[in-house]
Design a protein around this motif. Sequence first.
Motif, mmCIF file in Angstrom:
data_model
loop_
_atom_site.group_PDB
_atom_site.id
_atom_site.type_symbol
_atom_site.label_atom_id
_atom_site.label_comp_id
_atom_site.label_asym_id
_atom_site.label_seq_id
_atom_site.Cartn_x
_atom_site.Cartn_y
_atom_site.Cartn_z
ATOM 1 N N PHE A 37 55.980 31.966 92.330
ATOM 2 C CA PHE A 37 54.897 31.792 93.562
ATOM 3 C C PHE A 37 55.394 29.612 93.671
ATOM 4 N N MET A 38 55.830 29.383 92.358
ATOM 5 C CA MET A 38 55.614 27.783 92.373
ATOM 6 C C MET A 38 57.285 27.457 93.284
ATOM 7 N N SER A 39 57.813 28.136 93.174
ATOM 8 C CA SER A 39 59.280 28.193 93.829
ATOM 9 C C SER A 39 59.372 28.532 95.290
ATOM 10 N N TRP A 40 58.563 29.111 95.380
ATOM 11 C CA TRP A 40 58.878 30.247 96.611
ATOM 12 C C TRP A 40 57.793 28.937 97.835
ATOM 13 N N VAL A 41 57.042 28.624 97.024
ATOM 14 C CA VAL A 41 55.427 27.303 98.271
ATOM 15 C C VAL A 41 56.642 26.018 98.208
ATOM 16 N N PRO B 213 58.835 21.787 104.361
ATOM 17 C CA PRO B 213 59.921 21.723 105.683
ATOM 18 C C PRO B 213 59.860 20.371 104.784
ATOM 19 N N PRO B 214 62.189 20.122 104.541
ATOM 20 C CA PRO B 214 62.272 18.656 104.301
ATOM 21 C C PRO B 214 61.769 17.778 105.028
ATOM 22 N N ALA B 215 61.387 16.419 104.608
ATOM 23 C CA ALA B 215 61.874 15.284 104.998
ATOM 24 C C ALA B 215 63.231 15.514 105.506
ATOM 25 N N PRO B 216 63.131 14.663 107.380
ATOM 26 C CA PRO B 216 64.344 14.276 107.564
ATOM 27 C C PRO B 216 65.676 13.860 107.230
ATOM 28 N N LYS C 19 68.871 15.593 102.803
ATOM 29 C CA LYS C 19 70.251 16.662 103.193
ATOM 30 C C LYS C 19 69.681 17.650 102.112
ATOM 31 N N ASN C 20 69.490 17.709 100.984
ATOM 32 C CA ASN C 20 69.459 18.814 100.038
ATOM 33 C C ASN C 20 68.856 19.835 100.407
ATOM 34 N N GLN C 21 68.134 20.467 101.093
ATOM 35 C CA GLN C 21 67.601 21.613 101.521
ATOM 36 C C GLN C 21 67.935 22.964 101.215
ATOM 37 N N ALA C 22 69.594 22.592 101.443
ATOM 38 C CA ALA C 22 70.583 23.788 101.534
ATOM 39 C C ALA C 22 70.737 24.236 99.800
ATOM 40 N N ALA C 23 71.335 22.952 99.263
ATOM 41 C CA ALA C 23 71.654 22.970 97.584
ATOM 42 C C ALA C 23 70.294 23.795 96.964
ATOM 43 N N TYR C 24 69.351 23.131 97.748
ATOM 44 C CA TYR C 24 68.187 23.348 96.548
ATOM 45 C C TYR C 24 66.863 24.738 96.643
ATOM 46 N N ALA C 25 67.578 25.307 97.665
ATOM 47 C CA ALA C 25 67.190 26.483 98.150
ATOM 48 C C ALA C 25 67.739 27.563 97.687
ATOM 49 N N VAL C 26 69.286 27.383 97.237
ATOM 50 C CA VAL C 26 70.209 28.393 96.645
ATOM 51 C C VAL C 26 69.728 28.124 95.264
ATOM 52 N N ILE C 27 69.750 26.520 94.718
ATOM 53 C CA ILE C 27 69.363 26.635 93.305
ATOM 54 C C ILE C 27 67.624 27.972 92.932
ATOM 55 N N PHE C 28 66.707 26.911 93.639
ATOM 56 C CA PHE C 28 65.279 27.433 93.291
ATOM 57 C C PHE C 28 64.334 28.598 93.970
ATOM 58 N N GLY C 29 65.659 29.157 94.917
ATOM 59 C CA GLY C 29 65.683 30.280 95.530
ATOM 60 C C GLY C 29 64.765 31.678 94.606
ATOM 61 N N GLN C 30 63.884 32.281 95.333
ATOM 62 C CA GLN C 30 64.001 33.221 94.113
ATOM 63 C C GLN C 30 63.631 34.489 95.249
ATOM 64 N N VAL C 31 64.397 35.195 94.829
ATOM 65 C CA VAL C 31 64.168 36.128 95.917
ATOM 66 C C VAL C 31 63.677 37.646 95.197
ATOM 67 N N PRO C 32 62.740 38.062 96.186
ATOM 68 C CA PRO C 32 61.499 38.544 95.623
ATOM 69 C C PRO C 32 62.451 40.037 94.977
ATOM 70 N N ARG C 33 63.221 40.296 94.978
ATOM 71 C CA ARG C 33 63.556 41.497 94.435
ATOM 72 C C ARG C 33 63.869 41.334 93.049
#
Length: 247
Positions: free
Chosen positions: A100-104, A109-112, A115-129
């Motif tokens: 839950f925390m990873s998803w939130v 929304p990242p600060a303008p 520039k690391n949102q894409a990499a952060y999402a790859v590492i910590f993004g949680q696939v529900p499945r």
Amino acid sequence: MNDPQRPSHVAARSLAGGHFRYFDFVMAAFVAILLLSNVIGAGKVAQVWLPGVGYWPFGAGILFFPISYVIGDVLTEVYGYARARRVIWAGTAAVLFMAFMSWVVVELPPAPDWKNQAAYAVIFGQVPRIVLASVCAFWAGEFVNSYVLARMKLWTGGRMLWTRTVGSTVAGQAIDSLIFYPLAFWGAEGWTNALVVKVLFTQWALKVGWEVLLTPLTYLVVGFLKRAEGVDVFDEGTDFTPFATRV
């Protein structure tokens, strides 16, 4: 004449509500390893060179996740099934909160100028499945592991610790792998069905192998904790339902 260095044989039900010196530390180690192994390595397929076979794929999480099963063995062997059950539920709640925390955090929304949102999402993004598969596999596998070990301890009269640590891992890790890999990756992009089956059986064999290699360490930790706590818990008359948290 009783040996003062030998822990007392006690029934688990007689320790309801009791306090132990090291239980909290063992519980914290279990939950920490569980969370870290789910964050790092759960979805990555690595490979190892095997003589005569060539490169063989395996899930990277295999390097550390089996330690949680070793600690699970220690918990059941030293403190009994009821306290191990409580820790399993704590671990389940921790994994769910981590997801839950990873998803939130990823969805904020990242600060303008960050520039690391894409990499952060790859590492910590949680696939529900994968989260669902991980939680279901962990919950079922750990309870099977704890149940088998507690029952085998009664059958063996507390002798031959290695038979129940290895035997419970064979059963628990089989359930874990049989649930996790098909549920997480069957039909997923980049995963052929043959690869899922190969990694599943490789993971199971490697996890059991890890348990065997760590048996001397398990003996040392179990022996130390039993002497320090002064008890040797047997689950005589224990209610083995997984749907409880009382001890």
